[in-house]
Design a protein around this motif. Structure first.
Motif, PDB file in Angstrom:
ATOM      1  N   ASN A 105       0.659  -1.390   0.065  1.00  9.02           N
ATOM      2  CA  ASN A 105      -0.016   0.072   0.232  1.00  9.02           C
ATOM      3  C   ASN A 105       0.946   1.389   0.319  1.00  9.02           C
ATOM      4  O   ASN A 105       0.187   2.572  -0.327  1.00  9.02           O
ATOM      5  N   ASP A 106       2.084   1.139   0.333  1.00 15.87           N
ATOM      6  CA  ASP A 106       3.377   2.062   0.596  1.00 15.87           C
ATOM      7  C   ASP A 106       3.348   2.768  -1.039  1.00 15.87           C
ATOM      8  O   ASP A 106       3.617   3.782  -1.622  1.00 15.87           O
ATOM      9  N   TRP A 107       3.177   1.464  -1.520  1.00 20.80           N
ATOM     10  CA  TRP A 107       4.043   2.408  -3.437  1.00 20.80           C
ATOM     11  C   TRP A 107       3.493   1.817  -4.529  1.00 20.80           C
ATOM     12  O   TRP A 107       3.713   1.894  -5.919  1.00 20.80           O
ATOM     13  N   ILE A 108       2.223   1.483  -4.455  1.00 27.49           N
ATOM     14  CA  ILE A 108       0.857   0.487  -5.450  1.00 27.49           C
ATOM     15  C   ILE A 108       0.908   1.513  -6.627  1.00 27.49           C
ATOM     16  O   ILE A 108       0.822   1.297  -7.691  1.00 27.49           O
ATOM     17  N   ASP A 109       0.254   2.564  -5.774  1.00 22.28           N
ATOM     18  CA  ASP A 109       0.270   3.039  -6.536  1.00 22.28           C
ATOM     19  C   ASP A 109       1.273   4.318  -7.663  1.00 22.28           C
ATOM     20  O   ASP A 109       0.689   5.028  -8.419  1.00 22.28           O
ATOM     21  N   LYS A 110       1.573   4.435  -7.146  1.00 23.51           N
ATOM     22  CA  LYS A 110       3.226   4.671  -7.733  1.00 23.51           C
ATOM     23  C   LYS A 110       3.441   4.068  -8.907  1.00 23.51           C
ATOM     24  O   LYS A 110       4.211   5.092 -10.101  1.00 23.51           O
ATOM     25  N   VAL A 111       3.164   2.625  -8.785  1.00 23.08           N
ATOM     26  CA  VAL A 111       2.699   2.463 -10.049  1.00 23.08           C
ATOM     27  C   VAL A 111       2.200   2.324 -11.170  1.00 23.08           C
ATOM     28  O   VAL A 111       2.047   2.935 -12.053  1.00 23.08           O
ATOM     29  N   SER A 112       0.852   2.313 -10.371  1.00 23.16           N
ATOM     30  CA  SER A 112      -0.176   2.705 -11.419  1.00 23.16           C
ATOM     31  C   SER A 112      -0.608   3.521 -10.015  1.00 23.16           C
ATOM     32  O   SER A 112      -1.662   2.170  -9.372  1.00 23.16           O
ATOM     33  N   THR A 113      -2.140   4.157 -10.708  1.00 25.95           N
ATOM     34  CA  THR A 113      -3.678   4.488  -9.447  1.00 25.95           C
ATOM     35  C   THR A 113      -4.180   3.689  -9.725  1.00 25.95           C
ATOM     36  O   THR A 113      -5.428   3.031  -9.439  1.00 25.95           O
ATOM     37  N   GLU A 114      -4.057   2.898 -11.136  1.00 21.23           N
ATOM     38  CA  GLU A 114      -5.323   1.736 -12.169  1.00 21.23           C
ATOM     39  C   GLU A 114      -4.923   0.727 -11.600  1.00 21.23           C
ATOM     40  O   GLU A 114      -5.877  -0.170 -11.623  1.00 21.23           O
ATOM     41  N   TRP A 115      -4.043   0.527 -10.875  1.00 25.19           N
ATOM     42  CA  TRP A 115      -3.190  -1.004 -10.568  1.00 25.19           C
ATOM     43  C   TRP A 115      -4.272  -1.413  -9.152  1.00 25.19           C
ATOM     44  O   TRP A 115      -3.753  -0.949  -8.110  1.00 25.19           O
ATOM     45  N   SER A 116      -4.587  -2.344  -8.966  1.00 24.12           N
ATOM     46  CA  SER A 116      -5.550  -3.126  -7.502  1.00 24.12           C
ATOM     47  C   SER A 116      -5.058  -3.906  -6.596  1.00 24.12           C
ATOM     48  O   SER A 116      -5.211  -4.185  -5.494  1.00 24.12           O
TER      49      SER A 116
END
Length: 154
Positions: A105-116
């Motif tokens: 949860n600390d980095w997943i949105d840095k890859v893509s905000t579309e990524w579930s």
């Protein structure tokens, strides 16, 4: 007499253990390379099923500025007993790394905000041309190659 063996282990690689900063470096690299960053794990059947397609594309496009990097989401404590033997068995040409960042949860949105958070997931980037394409789910060989070729022609 010395015999040379062309055993698969001679080509095997030991995956580098990386942090999210390395993924960010590929994402923001100011060069003409198209990075194909595939997030996967040894325990993910769809991930393992699509890996040969990525590796085939890497081999076919070796003379172009395309770099496939398999980013393993396996647990760090399974590196020696699960990831390294898997890599040795599969003998892929593409680079394989282990992302040692357990707090997704600390980095997943840095890859893509579309990524579930589901895998396989693939980020294709080329910072200098403002190319950034995210795909969650499995690729077929045809859809992967078509996607990469279309991005290269932008």
């Amino acid at each position: 007499m010395l015999l040379l063996c062309s055993c698969p282990l001679l080509h095997a690689q030991k995956p580098e253990i990386i942090k999210m900063s390395q993924v960010a470096a590929w994402d923001l690299a100011d060069n003409d390379t198209l990075y194909v960053l595939n997030f996967w794990a040894t325990w993910c059947k769809p991930c393992v099923a699509e890996m040969p397609f990525f590796d085939q594309v890497q081999r076919e496009m070796k003379d172009q500025k395309v770099k496939v990097i398999f980013i393993s989401m396996d647990f760090r404590n399974e590196y020696d007993k699960r990831l390294v033997p898997f890599v040795n068995r599969k003998n892929f040409d593409s680079k394989i790394v282990l992302l040692d960042e357990p707090k997704y949860n600390d980095w997943i949105d840095k890859v893509s905000t579309e990524w579930s958070g589901a895998i396989p997931a693939t980020l294709i980037v080329q910072h200098s041309k403002a190319i950034r394409s995210f795909h969650e789910g499995e690729f077929t060989y045809e859809t992967l190659k078509t996607k990469i070729e279309s991005l290269l022609n932008q």
